[in-house]
Design a protein around this motif. Structure first.
Motif, PDB file in Angstrom:
ATOM      1  N   PHE A 151      20.265 -37.621 -77.601  1.00 48.73           N
ATOM      2  CA  PHE A 151      20.257 -36.284 -77.011  1.00 48.73           C
ATOM      3  C   PHE A 151      21.148 -36.249 -75.771  1.00 48.73           C
ATOM      4  O   PHE A 151      21.912 -35.294 -75.568  1.00 48.73           O
ATOM      5  CB  PHE A 151      18.827 -35.861 -76.655  1.00 48.73           C
ATOM      6  N   GLU A 152      21.082 -37.284 -74.934  1.00 47.41           N
ATOM      7  CA  GLU A 152      21.915 -37.341 -73.725  1.00 47.41           C
ATOM      8  C   GLU A 152      23.399 -37.368 -74.081  1.00 47.41           C
ATOM      9  O   GLU A 152      24.206 -36.679 -73.445  1.00 47.41           O
ATOM     10  CB  GLU A 152      21.540 -38.556 -72.876  1.00 47.41           C
ATOM     11  N   VAL A 153      23.776 -38.149 -75.082  1.00 45.98           N
ATOM     12  CA  VAL A 153      25.171 -38.166 -75.545  1.00 45.98           C
ATOM     13  C   VAL A 153      25.570 -36.761 -75.986  1.00 45.98           C
ATOM     14  O   VAL A 153      26.639 -36.258 -75.619  1.00 45.98           O
ATOM     15  CB  VAL A 153      25.366 -39.181 -76.698  1.00 45.98           C
ATOM     16  N   ASN A 180      18.649 -39.292 -84.064  1.00 48.16           N
ATOM     17  CA  ASN A 180      18.574 -37.869 -83.717  1.00 48.16           C
ATOM     18  C   ASN A 180      19.678 -37.119 -84.473  1.00 48.16           C
ATOM     19  O   ASN A 180      20.770 -36.897 -83.938  1.00 48.16           O
ATOM     20  CB  ASN A 180      18.725 -37.686 -82.206  1.00 48.16           C
ATOM     21  N   PRO A 181      19.396 -36.734 -85.717  1.00 45.10           N
ATOM     22  CA  PRO A 181      20.414 -36.063 -86.531  1.00 45.10           C
ATOM     23  C   PRO A 181      20.970 -34.789 -85.892  1.00 45.10           C
ATOM     24  O   PRO A 181      22.156 -34.493 -86.023  1.00 45.10           O
ATOM     25  CB  PRO A 181      19.699 -35.748 -87.836  1.00 45.10           C
ATOM     26  N   GLU A 182      20.121 -34.037 -85.197  1.00 46.59           N
ATOM     27  CA  GLU A 182      20.584 -32.811 -84.531  1.00 46.59           C
ATOM     28  C   GLU A 182      21.600 -33.138 -83.442  1.00 46.59           C
ATOM     29  O   GLU A 182      22.595 -32.432 -83.274  1.00 46.59           O
ATOM     30  CB  GLU A 182      19.406 -32.047 -83.916  1.00 46.59           C
ATOM     31  N   ALA A 183      21.350 -34.202 -82.692  1.00 43.02           N
ATOM     32  CA  ALA A 183      22.288 -34.602 -81.636  1.00 43.02           C
ATOM     33  C   ALA A 183      23.619 -35.034 -82.242  1.00 43.02           C
ATOM     34  O   ALA A 183      24.682 -34.687 -81.719  1.00 43.02           O
ATOM     35  CB  ALA A 183      21.686 -35.727 -80.793  1.00 43.02           C
ATOM     36  N   PHE A 184      23.564 -35.786 -83.330  1.00 40.06           N
ATOM     37  CA  PHE A 184      24.801 -36.211 -83.972  1.00 40.06           C
ATOM     38  C   PHE A 184      25.576 -35.003 -84.485  1.00 40.06           C
ATOM     39  O   PHE A 184      26.799 -34.913 -84.311  1.00 40.06           O
ATOM     40  CB  PHE A 184      24.513 -37.194 -85.114  1.00 40.06           C
ATOM     41  N   ARG A 185      24.877 -34.050 -85.080  1.00 41.61           N
ATOM     42  CA  ARG A 185      25.541 -32.834 -85.560  1.00 41.61           C
ATOM     43  C   ARG A 185      26.191 -32.090 -84.389  1.00 41.61           C
ATOM     44  O   ARG A 185      27.294 -31.556 -84.519  1.00 41.61           O
ATOM     45  CB  ARG A 185      24.565 -31.929 -86.296  1.00 41.61           C
ATOM     46  N   ASN A 186      25.535 -32.086 -83.229  1.00 37.17           N
ATOM     47  CA  ASN A 186      26.099 -31.418 -82.061  1.00 37.17           C
ATOM     48  C   ASN A 186      27.373 -32.118 -81.573  1.00 37.17           C
ATOM     49  O   ASN A 186      28.321 -31.466 -81.150  1.00 37.17           O
ATOM     50  CB  ASN A 186      25.081 -31.336 -80.929  1.00 37.17           C
ATOM     51  N   VAL A 187      27.398 -33.449 -81.619  1.00 35.25           N
ATOM     52  CA  VAL A 187      28.611 -34.192 -81.257  1.00 35.25           C
ATOM     53  C   VAL A 187      29.759 -33.741 -82.162  1.00 35.25           C
ATOM     54  O   VAL A 187      30.872 -33.480 -81.693  1.00 35.25           O
ATOM     55  CB  VAL A 187      28.377 -35.715 -81.361  1.00 35.25           C
ATOM     56  N   SER A 191      20.747 -47.112 -77.737  1.00 36.50           N
ATOM     57  CA  SER A 191      19.604 -48.025 -77.852  1.00 36.50           C
ATOM     58  C   SER A 191      18.291 -47.356 -77.483  1.00 36.50           C
ATOM     59  O   SER A 191      17.221 -47.834 -77.865  1.00 36.50           O
ATOM     60  CB  SER A 191      19.821 -49.255 -76.965  1.00 36.50           C
ATOM     61  N   GLN A 192      18.360 -46.253 -76.750  1.00 31.24           N
ATOM     62  CA  GLN A 192      17.142 -45.540 -76.356  1.00 31.24           C
ATOM     63  C   GLN A 192      16.589 -44.653 -77.472  1.00 31.24           C
ATOM     64  O   GLN A 192      15.542 -44.042 -77.320  1.00 31.24           O
ATOM     65  CB  GLN A 192      17.413 -44.678 -75.119  1.00 31.24           C
ATOM     66  N   GLY A 193      17.301 -44.548 -78.559  1.00 25.32           N
ATOM     67  CA  GLY A 193      16.820 -43.743 -79.674  1.00 25.32           C
ATOM     68  C   GLY A 193      17.121 -42.272 -79.497  1.00 25.32           C
ATOM     69  O   GLY A 193      18.181 -41.889 -78.997  1.00 25.32           O
ATOM     70  N   SER A 194      16.157 -41.436 -79.862  1.00 21.22           N
ATOM     71  CA  SER A 194      16.357 -39.993 -79.886  1.00 21.22           C
ATOM     72  C   SER A 194      16.769 -39.429 -78.529  1.00 21.22           C
ATOM     73  O   SER A 194      17.669 -38.598 -78.443  1.00 21.22           O
ATOM     74  CB  SER A 194      15.083 -39.303 -80.371  1.00 21.22           C
ATOM     75  N   GLY A 195      16.120 -39.879 -77.471  1.00 17.13           N
ATOM     76  CA  GLY A 195      16.433 -39.374 -76.131  1.00 17.13           C
ATOM     77  C   GLY A 195      17.843 -39.726 -75.694  1.00 17.13           C
ATOM     78  O   GLY A 195      18.543 -38.911 -75.092  1.00 17.13           O
ATOM     79  N   GLY A 196      18.274 -40.937 -75.978  1.00 17.63           N
ATOM     80  CA  GLY A 196      19.627 -41.348 -75.635  1.00 17.63           C
ATOM     81  C   GLY A 196      20.665 -40.590 -76.444  1.00 17.63           C
ATOM     82  O   GLY A 196      21.713 -40.189 -75.918  1.00 17.63           O
TER      83      GLY A 196
END
Length: 143
Positions: A53-55, A98-105, A46-51
């Motif tokens: 990124f945390e995941v 945050n597409p980069e964060a999703f790719r990292n997951v 729910s926090q968007g890009s920052g959240g």
């Protein structure tokens, strides 16, 4: 010993009478209370890009603990993938914020399986690799 940690103990300050804890127990508690906790997951996304990124960072840390402390619990990887990838709504929100964060997951999950830290079934691993290729193409501008 050959690359194995002989004794991993974490000092945990949880009030009077706190005893040192084994690293595996601390990590299980950490992942159950954060990464795998539905309320935490919802709050982060729910926090968007920052959240997102945390995941993503928690997935990187999970892989790191697997490599340094030999922490490999299938339930953690299974539930993380179920929560952040297989749940279509959650995955879509992560991907959009945050597409980069999703790719990292995706990348960390694939890496864990390839390094023997997670016993992922072949269908799940293939699904992760396909999603990773799609995300990689999208982020690199390949159509």
């Amino acid at each position: 010993w050959e690359g194995k940690v002989g004794c991993s103990i974490v000092e945990y300050f949880g009030g009077e009478g706190s005893e040192p804890k084994e690293i595996e127990d601390v990590l299980k508690l950490e992942y159950r209370s954060k990464l795998l906790n539905p309320k935490w997951a919802e709050a982060m996304v729910s926090q968007g890009s920052g959240g997102a990124f945390e995941v993503s960072q928690r997935m990187t840390a999970l892989l790191g603990w697997g490599a340094t402390a030999n922490f490999s619990e299938n339930f953690v990887w299974d539930q993380a993938v179920e929560t952040y990838v297989e749940d279509a709504e959650m995955a879509d929100r992560l991907r959009k914020s945050n597409p980069e964060a999703f790719r990292n997951v995706l990348r960390r999950s694939i890496e864990a399986a390839r390094r023997g830290m997670w016993d992922a079934d072949e269908d799940k691993l293939e699904m992760l690799m396909e999603l990773y290729r799609e995300m990689d193409d999208k982020l690199e501008g390949v159509e």
